[in-house]
Design an enzyme around this catalytic site. Structure first.
Site, PDB file in Angstrom:
ATOM      1  NE  ARG A 122      51.528  26.679  26.037  1.00 34.49           N
ATOM      2  CZ  ARG A 122      50.366  26.239  25.561  1.00 34.49           C
ATOM      3  NH1 ARG A 122      49.501  27.063  25.018  1.00 34.49           N
ATOM      4  NH2 ARG A 122      50.060  24.970  25.657  1.00 34.49           N
ATOM      5  CB  THR A 175      53.009  29.219  16.712  1.00 32.97           C
ATOM      6  OG1 THR A 175      51.920  28.356  16.952  1.00 32.97           O
ATOM      7  CG2 THR A 175      54.212  28.731  17.465  1.00 32.97           C
ATOM      8  CG  ASP A 179      50.132  25.270  18.081  1.00 31.87           C
ATOM      9  OD1 ASP A 179      49.046  25.714  18.489  1.00 31.87           O
ATOM     10  OD2 ASP A 179      50.271  24.586  17.063  1.00 31.87           O
ATOM     11  CB  THR A 219      47.761  26.630  13.470  1.00 31.65           C
ATOM     12  OG1 THR A 219      48.633  26.279  14.525  1.00 31.65           O
ATOM     13  CG2 THR A 219      46.767  25.536  13.223  1.00 31.65           C
ATOM     14  CG  ASP A 225      45.141  30.941   9.257  1.00 33.43           C
ATOM     15  OD1 ASP A 225      45.836  31.222  10.264  1.00 33.43           O
ATOM     16  OD2 ASP A 225      44.385  29.969   9.209  1.00 33.43           O
ATOM     17  CE  LYS A 238      47.122   9.241  23.844  1.00 34.63           C
ATOM     18  NZ  LYS A 238      46.148   9.232  22.797  1.00 34.63           N
ATOM     19  CG  ASP A 248      49.416  31.825  12.466  1.00 31.20           C
ATOM     20  OD1 ASP A 248      49.695  31.540  13.638  1.00 31.20           O
ATOM     21  OD2 ASP A 248      48.403  31.416  11.879  1.00 31.20           O
ATOM     22  CG  ASN A 282      45.438  33.685  16.047  1.00 34.97           C
ATOM     23  OD1 ASN A 282      45.238  33.745  14.830  1.00 34.97           O
ATOM     24  ND2 ASN A 282      46.075  32.678  16.595  1.00 34.97           N
ATOM     25  CG  ASP A 283      47.533  34.958  12.594  1.00 34.55           C
ATOM     26  OD1 ASP A 283      48.212  34.726  13.595  1.00 34.55           O
ATOM     27  OD2 ASP A 283      47.025  34.078  11.891  1.00 34.55           O
TER      28      ASP A 283
END
Lengths: 341, 880
Positions: free
Chosen positions: B511, B410, B412, B81, B537, B295, B79, B540-541
């Site tokens: 994702r 991940t 992310d 994050t 951790d 930005k 994983d 979701n893992d």
């Protein structure tokens, strides 16, 4: 150290410290250890040491075995009179079983000379046979009734047999008497059993009772007036042999037999081995420090010693022909196999 | 037993046989393995080097039956994050007006430079072909990389005070030029000022006053934004209040440190969406000027620059590339000055769009925003570090060197995942990134089949590309997103997908849903048939942790679900290295050796029982006393084998870490292949033959005692058993390479125990000891043949194994043999350079990890040198 946790109060510090594994060489698997490695020197010396130790032992045991004089006479076939065609019928008959054999002494035999009978194809180690005895009964006069395990020789008409069981029932009953030049040679039948058996396993106040009174008679009868501890033939017989071919001590001749002597043996061929085609042999043997005659131990020692000498030589040659410096990093897999890297 | 009950007799005979031959199937093996594994797990728990001081958590082996698999892991699925990263963003660097600020953290370049320098000193073979190599190389080095060297120096100097560096959460910036109003002395003061204002104003965060310290903390939509605000605060532009229509900042512009509160009227806010990849605010400052501050992702911003806004474009692009390579998340900052008229015109449009109702509202808003966000002027760029957990790149490097494949799964988005890929050295510049994606626009239009075909096509093309690649150093990275993965994990595509993924040096799935994580793990596990390890951790893992052969939970901050589902829990990702490379390696070898030995031992023992049956007419009589048979596995041979399983170390833990290549002995299963198992079984067979027939032939018929008595069942059995005890215990001492006092005690103690037992058993009353009564002291002890047989059988039994291992050591030593020898002769101390050189070579070929990246960099630099060299060679005649 948990004290690095800045600003935390004592409570959390303590809590953290309780979870911290205690350091010790044991828990960290860092105990001092000896890590021997097999160097060529060590290997060759190991082989040489084996050689140096084994060859003398082998020679000594071989000499000891060769020094032993052994006379073996197989008699079960010869002792059936030629007019009997059926051996089993003969042995079960009431005919005279006396048989005379002559033994030639090829080599001087120093006393004590041990007399053995040897049976062949006799499975004294069969499980049901081995179990068929009762040690308590043999030892303790008060326990004549404990005959458990003695099937099928437990009792006769409800009266327990002492000694009970198949082993005792099937006791060997051939007898031998020896004479040299018509002079009787006495056979000492004392102290032929293990001392511990005599002293502790067979009671001096236990007498045979109701023995061989059943329908089928097995082997020897016992003198009911002699306590079991003195019935040494029985004691010897009751130490069951490990293999189907076995010798058991019959007695000791305590005079020297000279080379060329002719020993006349008058034997009573009572024991029925014919029904299971068992051989019977009479054996006279001296002993050495190693026991009786058996070349195998010496030969085995010599072979292992010789083999390790050969291995020592082979390894020496190998190390000279193809030496490998110990700890040479060029033998590491990543150096040996550059394509793999 | 009465023979007429034949059925009963048959049954009892069968049971007797089962009990007797049960020794061939070592049931005690299971018990011993359980004991050993529990003790191994205890050692894992007790390892102080896997204890995290910060959180106070030790490693925890939550199950003990996977210890040996730790040494055989082939693929790690991780994983991101919370596992690789701390979920904390640090403002690290920025580029303002084409000038780079912030210490360079390009550790790759630093390491490459160092290694090149040492290579040159050693006279590296690759370069030694060139005449005057040394001098010229240095010359050219200076020429080419002067700038780099300066940067490297700053790294070296800034390395020292690393503790200070992270004093402020979210701010890792270090450059005195911008701090404490020193920027006022910098050339482009206006741009810098604007840059800071954009940081402080262009966001959606809300400040929170920390009552204890009096400072502000920020509640931001994303951690990036939070770190911008922290950075702005540190630079002297503290965002302090937000009202409905205004943003207030406290600015410290003068060197005197005087703080001025300024108000920015917030006119419009153009939100960030993943599609727009930018956000803007339109504000009116106290002077009444209207600014659009924007930005966004660099590619988006660069497309929207005005002609005169591109002054810093080139320099900024270069910096952004540098940042990207080191895995920093970058954003470009820009602004646009608006005239009152221009703004009000646009604002009308915008309000109209905002007020619109209907399906096309979104599109309208977007279009209107798009009109405004044009003609921008580039100010600079920021680089944010998605802070990695401590030691993660080093750990990944070591694991890669140990030959492990590392996949990152991940939730992310792709950009973040790629950034992390870079900072973990899973990706590097020059690596060919294969992105498998679905064209998101066409999803609704295309049928499912068409999408799948498209993906399959991409996969096939990529596979072809890898096949055709000639350069052995070429590395590929596969990056795939969750949506594509849905299709790629379908039955008819997944094998092609797996094939491609296995060919790639690193795989990053972004994702992905928890379900997909588990599916990917299952695909790898079943598709490659190798051991997989999943580490994560969070909740979701859990799926992937449960699906993998070994699940490792990070007992961090994100709750306990992952830990509860895991087999092992560690506090930090970096402990994975020690868990696998040290404990895994040890446990694998221990268990492998232990099982092999167990087979040996029980075959050697069990077969003697079997042979004897042939001599008893298969009646079920055992040559051994019942007590011998019970004690054999219980205490006469079990402790040495347990000590083998618990304490054996082929090499020390330091060596395991220094030579990661040793780990491959596990995944390659060198110690538990059929060759070895059958070899040990054959050894057991041999020993049983030697012991049984040797003893039988020696104790055959003749007297074994000096006073004429022949052997009986008990003396033969006891002699045989003595031989077995000696043989198996000497055998295990040859198998071991690590003897602490415990092993010595157990091995030699077992032999002594046997004699003690025999004496005590013989001393019991004959009612209990039966035929063993006084056996040793009366019969066997005084008989030389008993001792001679023991010696003969023991030596004869271990001789073949001794020859085997000596021969193996001599002709094909394994790596750990050599290392043991080096250690034994202390060559590592005498010849340290050799030791260092070998340990740097001791790794699997890998294309990921920091070291691989440094090597790639070196190749690149050498390539440059090469060109320079030939150039100089051409010039040299002219010069001389």
């Amino acid at each position: 150290m948990a004290s690095t946790s800045v600003g935390s109060n004592d409570l959390t510090t303590n809590r953290r410290q309780t979870k911290r594994p205690k350091y010790s060489k044991f828990t960290q698997q860092e105990l001092p250890a000896c890590k021997p490695i097999l160097t060529p020197q060590a290997v060759i010396s190991a082989f040489l040491i084996v050689t140096i130790v084994f060859i003398p032992i082998g020679v000594a045991s071989l000499i000891a075995s060769r020094d032993v004089v052994e006379i073996v006479d197989r008699y079960e076939a010869a002792c059936v009179p030629s007019n009997w065609t059926d051996n089993v019928a003969y042995i079960q008959s009431t005919a005279d079983k006396t048989c005379t054999r002559t033994l030639h002494v090829e080599k001087r035999m120093k006393s004590p000379i041990y007399v053995y009978y040897q049976l062949d194809n006799f499975y004294q180690n069969h499980r049901r046979y081995v179990k068929s005895r009762n040690d308590e009964q043999l030892r303790d006069a008060g326990k004549a009734n404990s005959t458990s395990g003695c099937d099928p020789e437990r009792d006769v008409n409800g009266v327990p047999i002492v000694p009970c069981g198949l082993i005792a029932w099937s006791m060997f009953n051939d007898t031998y008497s020896f004479s040299r030049n018509n002079n009787n040679v006495t056979v000492n039948k004392k102290e032929i059993s293990w001392k511990s058996d005599r002293d502790h396993k067979f009671g001096s106040d236990v007498f045979p009772k109701n023995f061989q009174n059943g329908n089928i008679t097995g082997g020897a009868h016992l003198n009911e007036s002699i306590p079991l501890s003195e019935q040494e033939d029985l004691i010897v017989w009751m130490r069951t042999a490990a293999l189907p071919t076995f010798r058991k001590l019959y007695g000791k001749i305590e005079v020297d037999l000279e080379k060329g002597d002719e020993i006349k043996v008058v034997l009573q061929n009572n024991y029925n081995t014919y029904s299971f085609s068992g051989k019977k042999k009479l054996v006279l043997s001296t002993t050495s420090w190693l026991g009786g005659k058996n070349d195998f131990l010496g030969i085995a020692y010599l072979s292992v010693g010789g083999l390790s000498f050969f291995l020592a030589m082979a390894f020496t040659i190998v190390y000279f022909v193809k030496p490998r410096q110990l700890g040479d990093p060029s033998y590491l897999s990543w150096n040996r196999n550059p394509s793999g890297h | 037993m009465i023979p007429r009950h034949l059925e009963w007799l048959g049954m009892s005979h069968l049971i007797t046989a089962l009990i007797l031959y049960g020794y061939l199937i070592p049931i005690s093996l299971y018990v011993s393995i359980e004991v050993v594994k529990v003790l191994q797990a205890t050692f894992i728990n007790q390892d102080i080097l896997m204890y995290d001081e910060e959180t106070g958590t030790p490693a925890d082996a939550r199950t003990s039956n996977l210890n040996e698999e730790l040494g055989q892991v082939d693929t790690i699925l991780s994983d991101k994050t919370g596992t690789l990263t701390c979920n904390q963003m640090d403002f690290l660097k920025c580029s303002i007006a084409g000038t780079q600020y912030g210490a360079s953290s390009s550790e790759v370049e630093l390491a490459a430079a160092k290694q090149i320098a040492s290579d040159l000193e050693d006279g590296d073979s690759d370069l030694s072909n060139f005449p005057l190599r040394h001098r010229k190389a240095q010359v050219s080095w200076e020429n080419i990389d002067k700038v780099d060297e300066i940067e490297l120096e700053t790294v070296v100097t800034s390395k020292g005070d690393e503790d200070q560096k992270h004093a402020i959460k979210g701010f890792g910036f270090e450059d005195d030029r911008l701090m404490n109003c020193n920027w006022l002395q910098e050339p482009n003061v206006d741009d810098i000022l604007l840059f800071f204002r954009i940081l402080a104003v262009c966001h959606t965060a809300i400040p929170e006053l920390n009552e204890e310290t009096g400072g502000f903390t920020y509640e931001a939509e994303s951690p990036d934004e939070g770190s911008f605000l922290v950075a702005a605060r540190e630079f002297g532009f503290e965002f302090c209040r937000r009202t409905q229509s205004s943003i207030f900042t406290r600015e410290r512009i003068s060197a005197s440190g005087q703080v001025v509160e300024r108000e920015y009227k917030l006119l419009n806010l153009l939100d960030f969406t993943s599609k727009r990849k930018r956000m803007s605010v339109i504000v009116r400052d106290e002077e009444g000027q209207i600014f659009l501050l924007c930005k966004g992702a660099d590619s988006i911003i660069f497309d929207r620059l005005s002609k005169n806004g591109k002054a810093y474009l080139e320099a900024t692009t270069k910096h952004l590339n540098d940042y990207g390579e080191t895995g920093l998340r970058t954003l470009a900052l820009s602004y646009r000055r608006l005239e009152e008229k221009e703004y009000s015109d646009w604002n009308n449009e915008f309000q109209k769009a905002k007020a619109a109702v209907g399906a096309d509202r979104e599109a309208m808003l977007e279009r209107v925003s798009d009109i405004m966000e044009k003609e921008l002027i580039l100010v600079g760029a920021t680089a944010i570090e998605d802070k990695l957990q401590k030691g993660v790149p080093q750990c990944i490097d070591k694991l890669a060197q140990a030959g492990l494949k590392i996949w990152v799964l991940t939730g992310d988005k792709m950009e973040t995942a790629i950034n992390i890929g870079f900072s973990c050295s899973l990706l590097r510049q020059g690596m060919k990134q294969i992105c498998i994606t679905t064209n998101s626009d066409s999803v609704s239009n295309d049928t499912k089949q068409a999408i799948k075909d498209n993906i399959l096509n991409q996969i096939t093309n990529a596979t072809q590309m890898i096949k055709l690649e000639k350069d052995p150093h070429a590395a590929f990275a596969l990056i795939i997103d969750g949506k594509t993965l849905t299709y790629a994990l379908e039955d008819d595509v997944k094998l092609q997908f797996l094939g491609l993924a296995v060919d790639c040096a690193s795989v990053i799935c972004c994702r992905v849903s928890p379900k997909q994580k588990a599916l990917v793990v299952r695909l790898v596990k079943q598709g490659t048939g190798k051991t997989t390890l999943a580490i994560g951790d969070g909740a979701n893992d859990v799926g992937m942790i449960q699906e993998a052969d070994i699940g490792v939970g990070i007992s961090g901050v994100e709750g306990m679900q992952a830990v509860m589902a895991s087999d092992f829990s560690i506090a930090q990702f970096r402990f994975l290295e020690r868990l696998l490379v040290v404990h895994g390696h040890w446990c694998y070898k221990r268990i492998a050796q232990m099982i092999c030995y167990f087979f040996y031992k029980n075959i050697a023992f069990g077969l003697t029982i079997f042979y004897f049956e042939a001599y008893t007419g298969f009646s079920g009589q055992s040559v051994y006393d019942d007590w011998y048979m019970i004690l054999f596995n219980v205490c006469l041979t079990s402790l040495p084998v347990i000590s083998l399983g618990v304490f054996e170390q082929d090499v020390s833990s330091e060596v395991c870490l220094q030579f990661p290549a040793l780990y491959q002995q596990g995944p390659k299963n060198l110690f538990f292949d059929w060759y070895r198992i059958l070899g040990w079984m054959a050894n057991g067979l041999y020993s049983s033959v030697v012991i049984f027939f040797g003893t039988v032939l020696i104790f055959y018929e003749q007297a074994f005692r000096v006073d004429g008595q022949t052997s009986d069942l008990a003396s033969l059995g006891t002699t045989m058993f003595t031989c077995i005890i000696w043989a198996v215990n000497c055998q295990i001492s040859l198998t071991m390479s690590h003897f602490t006092w415990i092993q010595h005690l157990f091995i030699w103690g077992s032999i002594v125990t046997w004699y003690l037992f025999l004496m005590m058993y013989g001393a019991l009353s004959p009612n209990l000891s039966h035929s063993a009564y006084h056996l040793l002291i009366e019969a066997l002890g005084p008989a030389p043949i008993y001792w001679a047989t023991t010696l003969l059988a023991t030596v004869a039994c271990i001789l073949p194994y001794l020859v085997h291992i000596s021969f193996q050591r001599c002709f094909s030593p394994m790596d750990h043999h050599i290392i043991q020898e080096i250690k034994h002769y202390k060559k590592d101390i005498e010849d340290q350079s050799m030791w260092v050189r070998e340990s740097s070579k001791a790794r699997q070929e890998t294309k990921i990890g920091f070291t691989a990246r440094v090597e790639a960099k070196i190749r690149q630099l050498k390539g440059k040198l090469h060109k320079k060299q030939s150039f100089l060679n051409i010039l040299s005649p002219v010069r001389t």
